[in-house]
Design an enzyme around this catalytic site. Structure first.
Site, PDB file in Angstrom:
ATOM      1  N   CYS A 154      55.331 -12.423  14.176  1.00  0.00           N
ATOM      2  CA  CYS A 154      56.225 -11.966  13.109  1.00  0.00           C
ATOM      3  C   CYS A 154      55.451 -11.612  11.845  1.00  0.00           C
ATOM      4  O   CYS A 154      55.792 -10.638  11.164  1.00  0.00           O
ATOM      5  CB  CYS A 154      57.286 -13.021  12.842  1.00  0.00           C
ATOM      6  SG  CYS A 154      58.362 -13.264  14.291  1.00  0.00           S
ATOM      7  N   HIS A 159      62.390 -12.667  18.233  1.00  0.00           N
ATOM      8  CA  HIS A 159      62.451 -13.582  17.100  1.00  0.00           C
ATOM      9  C   HIS A 159      63.329 -12.956  16.023  1.00  0.00           C
ATOM     10  O   HIS A 159      63.427 -11.724  15.920  1.00  0.00           O
ATOM     11  CB  HIS A 159      61.055 -13.838  16.540  1.00  0.00           C
ATOM     12  CG  HIS A 159      60.233 -14.758  17.375  1.00  0.00           C
ATOM     13  ND1 HIS A 159      59.062 -15.321  16.916  1.00  0.00           N
ATOM     14  CD2 HIS A 159      60.388 -15.219  18.639  1.00  0.00           C
ATOM     15  CE1 HIS A 159      58.543 -16.092  17.855  1.00  0.00           C
ATOM     16  NE2 HIS A 159      59.329 -16.040  18.910  1.00  0.00           N
ATOM     17  N   CYS A 161      55.634 -16.862  12.559  1.00  0.00           N
ATOM     18  CA  CYS A 161      54.518 -17.044  13.477  1.00  0.00           C
ATOM     19  C   CYS A 161      53.581 -15.835  13.364  1.00  0.00           C
ATOM     20  O   CYS A 161      53.838 -14.900  12.604  1.00  0.00           O
ATOM     21  CB  CYS A 161      55.033 -17.185  14.908  1.00  0.00           C
ATOM     22  SG  CYS A 161      55.765 -15.659  15.573  1.00  0.00           S
ATOM     23  N   GLU A 213      62.904 -12.516  12.881  1.00  0.00           N
ATOM     24  CA  GLU A 213      62.213 -11.608  11.965  1.00  0.00           C
ATOM     25  C   GLU A 213      62.042 -10.210  12.557  1.00  0.00           C
ATOM     26  O   GLU A 213      62.263  -9.206  11.879  1.00  0.00           O
ATOM     27  CB  GLU A 213      60.826 -12.146  11.593  1.00  0.00           C
ATOM     28  CG  GLU A 213      60.849 -13.480  10.886  1.00  0.00           C
ATOM     29  CD  GLU A 213      60.631 -14.651  11.830  1.00  0.00           C
ATOM     30  OE1 GLU A 213      61.297 -14.722  12.889  1.00  0.00           O
ATOM     31  OE2 GLU A 213      59.794 -15.509  11.510  1.00  0.00           O
TER      32      GLU A 213
END
Length: 158
Positions: free
Chosen positions: A95, A62, A92, A64
């Site tokens: 993260c 992801h 999410c 992040e």
């Protein structure tokens, strides 16, 4: 999400969000879900990244997580207490956990995520009272532009 979280953005926040949006567009061009992130320290973007879950066949890629790794490396640091993480989509659970563990000082995000958002939409991990670190949070930053990227991307997939 409390209305107070939609506070005015600082120049540094805008710089980070614009870098994150540029990264989200790069992700879309590469066929990835268009989420981008940037880390800003002292008014300077020190790292930026976008989702790479498809290209890297790795669901932990992801934006992040990648930008946190890059920023820690760039700053030769083990924590990001003086940093602002700007991201185009509400983080999410995965993260949000990384944000807490890396001690990010401030999180600025764009679009809310009713299906997986853990910064107010489903739960609020970043401000959970039981955690030993709770960053400042600004949600809904440049929200319309961030949400439009996602909407356009997914409309093209259907």
């Amino acid at each position: 999400m409390p209305e107070s979280d939609r506070a005015s953005l600082t120049d540094s926040d805008r710089l980070g969000m614009n870098a994150a949006l540029a990264e989200a567009r790069r992700a879309a061009d590469a066929g990835e879900v268009p989420v981008g992130a940037a880390v800003v320290v002292a008014g300077e973007v020190v790292a930026k990244a976008h989702n790479e879950t498809v290209s890297q066949k790795d669901l932990t890629r992801h934006a992040e997580l990648t930008v946190i790794r890059k920023a820690l490396d760039e700053l030769s640091a083990d924590r990001l207490e003086d940093a602002t993480l700007c991201v185009t989509l509400e983080p999410c659970a995965q993260c949000a956990g990384a944000i807490v563990l890396s001690r990010v000082g401030k999180v600025v995000f764009g679009a809310f995520d009713a299906k997986a958002g853990m910064v107010g939409s489903i739960e609020d991990l970043l401000r959970h009272p039981g955690l030993n670190h709770r960053p400042e949070v600004v949600g809904g930053a440049m929200e319309e532009e961030c949400a439009e990227l996602l909407k356009t991307f997914f409309a093209g997939k259907r």
